[in-house]
Write a protein that holds these residues in place. Structure first.
Motif, PDB file in Angstrom:
ATOM      1  N   THR A  70       7.465 -16.022  -2.464  1.00  0.00           N
ATOM      2  CA  THR A  70       5.844 -15.418  -1.947  1.00  0.00           C
ATOM      3  C   THR A  70       5.658 -14.523  -2.652  1.00  0.00           C
ATOM      4  OG1 THR A  70       6.442 -16.145   0.306  1.00  0.00           O
ATOM      5  CG2 THR A  70       4.805 -14.414   0.100  1.00  0.00           C
ATOM      6  N   GLY A  71       6.512 -13.345  -3.174  1.00  0.00           N
ATOM      7  CA  GLY A  71       6.121 -12.282  -3.914  1.00  0.00           C
ATOM      8  C   GLY A  71       7.122 -11.158  -3.661  1.00  0.00           C
ATOM      9  N   ILE A  72       7.677 -10.707  -5.045  1.00  0.00           N
ATOM     10  CA  ILE A  72       8.387  -9.408  -5.197  1.00  0.00           C
ATOM     11  C   ILE A  72       7.972  -8.591  -6.097  1.00  0.00           C
ATOM     12  CG2 ILE A  72      10.882  -8.800  -5.640  1.00  0.00           C
ATOM     13  CD1 ILE A  72      11.675 -11.559  -4.915  1.00  0.00           C
ATOM     14  N   HIS A  73       7.901  -7.348  -6.241  1.00  0.00           N
ATOM     15  CA  HIS A  73       7.475  -6.273  -6.960  1.00  0.00           C
ATOM     16  C   HIS A  73       8.554  -5.310  -7.139  1.00  0.00           C
ATOM     17  CE1 HIS A  73       3.778  -8.489  -6.024  1.00  0.00           C
ATOM     18  NE2 HIS A  73       3.189  -8.174  -7.275  1.00  0.00           N
ATOM     19  N   GLU A  74       8.807  -5.269  -8.350  1.00  0.00           N
ATOM     20  CA  GLU A  74       9.909  -3.933  -8.619  1.00  0.00           C
ATOM     21  C   GLU A  74       9.659  -3.210  -9.814  1.00  0.00           C
ATOM     22  OE1 GLU A  74      14.801  -4.000  -8.496  1.00  0.00           O
ATOM     23  OE2 GLU A  74      14.004  -4.739 -10.477  1.00  0.00           O
ATOM     24  N   VAL A  75       9.535  -1.740  -9.572  1.00  0.00           N
ATOM     25  CA  VAL A  75       9.423  -0.932 -10.333  1.00  0.00           C
ATOM     26  C   VAL A  75      10.679  -0.156 -10.719  1.00  0.00           C
ATOM     27  CG1 VAL A  75       7.979   1.164 -11.148  1.00  0.00           C
ATOM     28  CG2 VAL A  75       7.146  -0.359  -9.652  1.00  0.00           C
ATOM     29  N   LEU A  76      11.019   0.014 -12.189  1.00  0.00           N
ATOM     30  CA  LEU A  76      12.700   0.413 -12.553  1.00  0.00           C
ATOM     31  C   LEU A  76      12.057   1.652 -13.222  1.00  0.00           C
ATOM     32  CD1 LEU A  76      15.427   0.679 -13.129  1.00  0.00           C
ATOM     33  CD2 LEU A  76      15.026  -1.016 -14.698  1.00  0.00           C
ATOM     34  N   LEU A  77      12.589   2.637 -13.000  1.00  0.00           N
ATOM     35  CA  LEU A  77      12.667   4.029 -13.668  1.00  0.00           C
ATOM     36  C   LEU A  77      13.922   4.412 -14.139  1.00  0.00           C
ATOM     37  CD1 LEU A  77       9.892   5.773 -11.534  1.00  0.00           C
ATOM     38  CD2 LEU A  77       9.605   4.889 -13.832  1.00  0.00           C
ATOM     39  N   GLN A 128       0.907  -1.238   0.035  1.00  0.00           N
ATOM     40  CA  GLN A 128       0.140  -0.058   0.218  1.00  0.00           C
ATOM     41  C   GLN A 128       1.024   1.142  -0.047  1.00  0.00           C
ATOM     42  OE1 GLN A 128      -3.325   0.202  -0.469  1.00  0.00           O
ATOM     43  NE2 GLN A 128      -2.987  -2.049  -0.731  1.00  0.00           N
ATOM     44  N   ALA A 129       2.009   1.095   0.829  1.00  0.00           N
ATOM     45  CA  ALA A 129       2.786   2.408   0.646  1.00  0.00           C
ATOM     46  C   ALA A 129       3.588   2.426  -0.515  1.00  0.00           C
ATOM     47  CB  ALA A 129       4.074   2.253   1.946  1.00  0.00           C
ATOM     48  N   LEU A 130       3.801   1.433  -1.138  1.00  0.00           N
ATOM     49  CA  LEU A 130       4.283   1.437  -2.655  1.00  0.00           C
ATOM     50  C   LEU A 130       3.465   2.145  -3.599  1.00  0.00           C
ATOM     51  CD1 LEU A 130       6.357   0.870  -4.786  1.00  0.00           C
ATOM     52  CD2 LEU A 130       5.568  -1.562  -5.057  1.00  0.00           C
ATOM     53  N   LEU A 131       2.114   1.772  -3.508  1.00  0.00           N
ATOM     54  CA  LEU A 131       1.121   2.227  -4.553  1.00  0.00           C
ATOM     55  C   LEU A 131       1.037   3.651  -4.160  1.00  0.00           C
ATOM     56  CD1 LEU A 131      -1.521  -0.535  -4.071  1.00  0.00           C
ATOM     57  CD2 LEU A 131      -0.171  -0.176  -6.222  1.00  0.00           C
ATOM     58  N   GLN A 132       1.197   4.113  -2.980  1.00  0.00           N
ATOM     59  CA  GLN A 132       0.913   5.712  -2.766  1.00  0.00           C
ATOM     60  C   GLN A 132       2.175   6.482  -3.402  1.00  0.00           C
ATOM     61  OE1 GLN A 132       0.514   5.897   1.347  1.00  0.00           O
ATOM     62  NE2 GLN A 132      -1.391   4.954   1.455  1.00  0.00           N
ATOM     63  N   ILE A 133       3.427   5.887  -3.239  1.00  0.00           N
ATOM     64  CA  ILE A 133       4.543   6.602  -3.835  1.00  0.00           C
ATOM     65  C   ILE A 133       4.964   6.531  -5.379  1.00  0.00           C
ATOM     66  CG2 ILE A 133       5.482   6.770  -1.314  1.00  0.00           C
ATOM     67  CD1 ILE A 133       7.400   4.524  -2.292  1.00  0.00           C
ATOM     68  N   VAL A 134       4.733   5.396  -5.912  1.00  0.00           N
ATOM     69  CA  VAL A 134       5.008   4.983  -7.217  1.00  0.00           C
ATOM     70  C   VAL A 134       4.722   6.046  -8.358  1.00  0.00           C
ATOM     71  CG1 VAL A 134       2.997   3.311  -7.948  1.00  0.00           C
ATOM     72  CG2 VAL A 134       5.596   3.209  -8.960  1.00  0.00           C
ATOM     73  N   GLY A 135       3.209   6.535  -8.207  1.00  0.00           N
ATOM     74  CA  GLY A 135       2.612   7.503  -8.851  1.00  0.00           C
ATOM     75  C   GLY A 135       3.711   8.472  -9.003  1.00  0.00           C
ATOM     76  N   ASP A 136       3.797   9.256  -7.691  1.00  0.00           N
ATOM     77  CA  ASP A 136       4.457  10.550  -7.533  1.00  0.00           C
ATOM     78  C   ASP A 136       6.125  10.321  -8.233  1.00  0.00           C
ATOM     79  OD1 ASP A 136       2.634  11.621  -6.110  1.00  0.00           O
ATOM     80  OD2 ASP A 136       3.395  11.200  -3.903  1.00  0.00           O
ATOM     81  N   ALA A 137       6.751   9.153  -8.078  1.00  0.00           N
ATOM     82  CA  ALA A 137       7.985   8.995  -8.648  1.00  0.00           C
ATOM     83  C   ALA A 137       7.901   9.012 -10.154  1.00  0.00           C
ATOM     84  CB  ALA A 137       8.249   7.439  -8.309  1.00  0.00           C
ATOM     85  N   ALA A 138       6.797   8.436 -10.637  1.00  0.00           N
ATOM     86  CA  ALA A 138       6.651   8.049 -12.245  1.00  0.00           C
ATOM     87  C   ALA A 138       6.324   9.700 -12.718  1.00  0.00           C
ATOM     88  CB  ALA A 138       5.386   7.342 -12.526  1.00  0.00           C
ATOM     89  N   GLY A 178      16.642   6.775 -16.642  1.00  0.00           N
ATOM     90  CA  GLY A 178      17.082   7.794 -17.823  1.00  0.00           C
ATOM     91  C   GLY A 178      17.858   8.641 -17.189  1.00  0.00           C
ATOM     92  N   ASN A 179      18.436   9.713 -18.110  1.00  0.00           N
ATOM     93  CA  ASN A 179      19.129  10.774 -17.844  1.00  0.00           C
ATOM     94  C   ASN A 179      20.383  10.399 -16.811  1.00  0.00           C
ATOM     95  OD1 ASN A 179      19.726  13.667 -17.579  1.00  0.00           O
ATOM     96  ND2 ASN A 179      18.698  13.599 -15.541  1.00  0.00           N
ATOM     97  N   ASP A 180      20.780   9.120 -17.447  1.00  0.00           N
ATOM     98  CA  ASP A 180      21.988   8.690 -16.574  1.00  0.00           C
ATOM     99  C   ASP A 180      21.803   8.330 -14.964  1.00  0.00           C
ATOM    100  OD1 ASP A 180      23.745   8.618 -18.765  1.00  0.00           O
ATOM    101  OD2 ASP A 180      24.035  11.043 -18.308  1.00  0.00           O
ATOM    102  N   GLU A 181      20.532   7.883 -14.832  1.00  0.00           N
ATOM    103  CA  GLU A 181      20.302   7.458 -13.497  1.00  0.00           C
ATOM    104  C   GLU A 181      19.016   6.538 -13.548  1.00  0.00           C
ATOM    105  OE1 GLU A 181      18.589  10.645 -10.825  1.00  0.00           O
ATOM    106  OE2 GLU A 181      17.405  11.520 -12.571  1.00  0.00           O
ATOM    107  N   GLU A 182      18.753   6.011 -12.437  1.00  0.00           N
ATOM    108  CA  GLU A 182      17.882   4.902 -12.370  1.00  0.00           C
ATOM    109  C   GLU A 182      17.268   4.882 -10.888  1.00  0.00           C
ATOM    110  OE1 GLU A 182      19.627   0.379 -11.280  1.00  0.00           O
ATOM    111  OE2 GLU A 182      20.120   1.405 -13.282  1.00  0.00           O
ATOM    112  N   LEU A 183      16.084   4.852 -10.608  1.00  0.00           N
ATOM    113  CA  LEU A 183      15.467   4.574  -9.445  1.00  0.00           C
ATOM    114  C   LEU A 183      14.706   3.103  -9.628  1.00  0.00           C
ATOM    115  CD1 LEU A 183      14.056   5.645  -6.585  1.00  0.00           C
ATOM    116  CD2 LEU A 183      12.370   6.513  -8.166  1.00  0.00           C
ATOM    117  N   ARG A 184      14.878   2.248  -8.427  1.00  0.00           N
ATOM    118  CA  ARG A 184      14.260   1.100  -8.118  1.00  0.00           C
ATOM    119  C   ARG A 184      13.323   1.013  -6.909  1.00  0.00           C
ATOM    120  NH1 ARG A 184      16.706  -3.167 -11.280  1.00  0.00           N
ATOM    121  NH2 ARG A 184      18.294  -2.300 -12.629  1.00  0.00           N
ATOM    122  N   LEU A 185      12.209   0.844  -6.934  1.00  0.00           N
ATOM    123  CA  LEU A 185      11.400   0.584  -5.850  1.00  0.00           C
ATOM    124  C   LEU A 185      10.698  -1.033  -5.793  1.00  0.00           C
ATOM    125  CD1 LEU A 185       8.897   3.748  -6.496  1.00  0.00           C
ATOM    126  CD2 LEU A 185      10.797   3.689  -4.994  1.00  0.00           C
TER     127      LEU A 185
END
Length: 278
Positions: free
Chosen positions: A224-231, A134-144, A233-240
């Motif tokens: 059990t379960g792993i979910h990773e979002v990778l963003l 639930q915390a991930l769902l709250q922050i992933v949109g802001d990050a994107a 570009g611009n010579d950097e990356e963010l993984r949630l």
């Protein structure tokens, strides 16, 4: 575990657990055995002869509609598969019993049936009952949104018995990314399928389009379960990343939801409502 919501009913919330001999069914029974705010009044299975489990006798799923009333059930908790889940929820609605749904993989007609049931009884549906998700769902949109124009990929990993791909949690994450980027006109609600600009895996010559979101479902072992979002570009990356180490975390969240739902008015609820303390 202390529930996040208070039940309006006196005494512990009386639960019906379907699919009691399944992966999540056994976790739910174990979690309920450790709580004072919930008790299992009914547990059903296609193989009731495999019981008892956690001191609970099992009944045949064929008897579920009749036993709901006889056992004075307050809330159904279902982590099975779509078709029997819908049938159980409809029976619960007809009996005035609330429902917590952790099953995923519904098609549009099945989702519509759940929506219809929520007009008769309180129904809480969530793709994932982990607080960290639930915390991930709250922050992933802001990050994107903050990383506009960056490439987006989602990798989700589950055990080798997982039926739906991508997972319901993955679809919920994708909806948040798509909504933030306004990159698709049909980002689905309630976990329904929507392709948008999603690319499921890659093979052969497959140059990446600027606005696509890569989606990769991995199934192996007993993960059990792993979910990773990778963003990237611009010579950097963010993984949630969210990693669930044990299914007990989902069982605890689902029973928190059931206790919270007990006594609520008819309607459609989400796990975020429970965590928000409404």
């Amino acid at each position: 575990m202390t529930a996040t919501g208070e039940s309006d009913a006196a005494g512990p919330t009386r639960l019906a657990i379907t699919g009691a001999t399944g992966r999540m069914g056994e976790e739910l029974l174990a979690e309920a055995a450790d709580r004072d705010d919930a008790t299992v009044a009914l547990a059903t299975s296609r193989t009731p002869e495999d019981g008892p489990l956690e001191g609970v006798e099992l009944d045949s799923e064929a008897e579920f509609p009749t036993l709901l009333g006889e056992r004075d059930v307050d809330v159904l908790v279902d982590f099975t598969v779509p078709e029997p889940c819908v049938e159980a929820v409809e029976a619960a609605a007809n009996a005035g019993v609330g429902a917590v749904v952790g099953t995923t993989g519904f098609d549009s007609s099945e989702t519509a049936a759940l929506r219809a049931a929520s007009e008769q009884t309180p129904l809480l549906k969530a793709a994932n009952f982990a607080r960290g998700v639930q915390a991930l769902l709250q922050i992933v949109g802001d990050a994107a949104a903050a990383m506009e124009g960056y490439d987006a990929e989602l990798i989700e990993t589950h055990h080798n018995g997982k039926r739906d791909a991508p997972s319901g949690t993955a679809k919920a994450i994708l909806q948040e990314v798509e909504a933030a980027r306004e990159s698709t006109e049909n980002a689905a609600s309630d976990g329904a399928d929507a392709s948008g600009n999603r690319v499921h895996g890659r093979e052969g010559t497959a140059p990446r389009e600027d606005d696509e979101i890569g989606v990769h479902a991995v199934r192996a072992g007993d993960i059990t379960g792993i979910h990773e979002v990778l963003l990237a570009g611009n010579d950097e990356e963010l993984r949630l990343t969210h990693r669930a180490e044990d299914r007990g975390v989902f069982a605890a969240g689902a029973l928190d939801a059931a206790v919270w739902l007990d006594g609520r008015p008819s309607g459609w609820y989400d796990f975020s409502d429970v965590l928000g303390g409404e």
